[in-house]
Design a protein around this motif. Structure first.
Motif, PDB file in Angstrom:
ATOM      1  N   LYS A   1      -9.019  -0.953  -6.201  1.00 17.25           N
ATOM      2  CA  LYS A   1      -9.162  -0.256  -4.939  1.00 17.25           C
ATOM      3  C   LYS A   1     -10.535   0.397  -4.908  1.00 17.25           C
ATOM      4  O   LYS A   1     -10.936   1.066  -5.872  1.00 17.25           O
ATOM      5  CB  LYS A   1      -8.074   0.821  -4.804  1.00 17.25           C
TER       6      LYS A   1
ATOM      7  N   ASP B   1       1.402   3.029   3.430  1.00 11.66           N
ATOM      8  CA  ASP B   1       0.610   4.202   3.036  1.00 11.66           C
ATOM      9  C   ASP B   1       1.499   5.391   2.637  1.00 11.66           C
ATOM     10  O   ASP B   1       1.014   6.514   2.569  1.00 11.66           O
ATOM     11  CB  ASP B   1      -0.378   4.620   4.125  1.00 11.66           C
TER      12      ASP B   1
ATOM     13  N   HIS C   1       1.117   5.094  -2.312  1.00  8.13           N
ATOM     14  CA  HIS C   1       0.353   5.895  -3.279  1.00  8.13           C
ATOM     15  C   HIS C   1       1.286   6.519  -4.297  1.00  8.13           C
ATOM     16  O   HIS C   1       2.068   7.394  -3.975  1.00  8.13           O
ATOM     17  CB  HIS C   1      -0.445   6.980  -2.552  1.00  8.13           C
TER      18      HIS C   1
ATOM     19  N   HIS D   1       0.825  -1.210   0.000  1.00  2.52           N
ATOM     20  CA  HIS D   1       0.000   0.000   0.000  1.00  2.52           C
ATOM     21  C   HIS D   1       0.861   1.263   0.000  1.00  2.52           C
ATOM     22  O   HIS D   1       1.180   1.829   1.045  1.00  2.52           O
ATOM     23  CB  HIS D   1      -0.914  -0.019   1.243  1.00  2.52           C
TER      24      HIS D   1
ATOM     25  N   HIS E   1      -5.898  -0.653   6.088  1.00  2.00           N
ATOM     26  CA  HIS E   1      -5.710   0.100   7.343  1.00  2.00           C
ATOM     27  C   HIS E   1      -6.346  -0.548   8.575  1.00  2.00           C
ATOM     28  O   HIS E   1      -6.386   0.072   9.640  1.00  2.00           O
ATOM     29  CB  HIS E   1      -6.230   1.544   7.244  1.00  2.00           C
TER      30      HIS E   1
HETATM   31 ZN   LIG Z   1      -3.870   4.659   1.342  1.00  2.00          ZN
END
Ligand SMILES: [Zn+2]
Length: 284
Positions: free
Chosen positions: A120, A245, A12, A10, A194
């Protein structure tokens, strides 16, 4: 230790210029943007950072959210073009927004053909409940997305937990709605992103244990707090995926969180499952 395989499922990597001003300001607050933008432009920069951090593979998370975040359906060709540089190490996550697509099932097929490896869904940023295809819900198109993803063997990652981006709506952030999806699409591999942080960890733990096809990533959870959030993490290690993340708040690079995670008192088999084993099953 150095040979331990790591998949960070994960991070971005997104077309930054599509961000709406409010969302962009929030993402950039207090950050050194030069390096982040260099990664967004050039996969070679990311691959070097992965090598430095000892990360074998990453999931490149993208989703369509024109009205909340600014991202359009162009994210799909952006991420598949990017991942093409090193497809074994760069896993492209794409997205179909059922409220902005005439033919959600056909769009899943189109982006799978482009090279997307997983989908996603971001309920608080797409303003849809994961189960809004049921009970007269406002988004029947979701069912076609799940059905095609299941048929094409694309895992679906669903964001769980709160978001504080300017237009995010947190009534969609509760993971319990995923219970319906897991029942209605038993062949679909689901990843709860998460772990429901910070309000719904017990719900995620329950869903992990209930459904064989439900997994979670632990991105966005400060590693030093992970065992406070999930005291029985070892029991679900084979359903759990490592993720950071990056470049989200509190995640300066791929390596720092990894070191903090490795410092936790976890059995070596559980650590290996979380860092790579579970991902290897979902993304052979
Ligand atoms: Zn994320």
């Amino acid at each position: 230790m150095a040979t331990e395989l790591v998949t960070d499922i994960h991070i971005h990597v997104q077309p930054w210029e599509e961000l709406r001003p409010g969302a962009r300001a929030q993402l950039e607050r207090g950050r050194m943007m030069d390096e982040i933008l260099a990664v967004m432009r050039d996969p070679e920069v990311l691959l070097r950072r992965m090598d430095d951090a000892g990360v074998a593979r990453v999931g490149l998370i993208n989703y369509v959210s024109p009205d909340v975040m600014g991202f359009t359906a162009r994210v799909n060709s952006f991420v598949t073009d990017y991942a093409r540089r090193e497809p074994k190490r760069l896993l492209a996550f794409g997205s179909v927004h059922p409220r902005f697509t005439q033919d959600p099932g056909g769009e899943v097929d189109r982006i799978a053909d482009l090279g997307v490896r997983a989908l996603k869904i971001h309920p608080p940023h797409q303003l849809i409940a994961p189960n809004a295809y049921r009970d007269g819900g406002d988004c029947p198109g979701l069912a076609a997305i799940y059905e095609r993803a299941s048929a094409r063997k694309l895992p679906v990652m669903i964001h769980t937990g709160t978001s504080i981006f300017p237009l995010a709506r947190n009534k969609y952030a509760d993971p319990m709605a995923i219970d319906d999806v897991a029942i209605d699409f038993p062949e679909l591999q689901i990843i709860m992103a998460h772990g429901g942080r910070p309000l719904w960890m017990p719900t995620c733990f329950f869903l992990l244990r209930r459904h064989p096809n439900v997994h979670m990533d632990i991105s966005g959870i400060p590693p030093q707090s992970l065992l406070d959030y999930f005291p029985r993490l070892t029991e679900v290690a084979d359903k759990t995926l490592w993720g950071t993340d990056w470049p989200g708040p509190g995640v300066p690079d791929l390596g720092k969180n990894l070191a903090a995670f490795r410092a936790l008192a976890l059995p070596p088999e559980a650590r290996a499952a979380i860092l790579h084993g579970t991902s290897a099953k979902l993304f052979p």
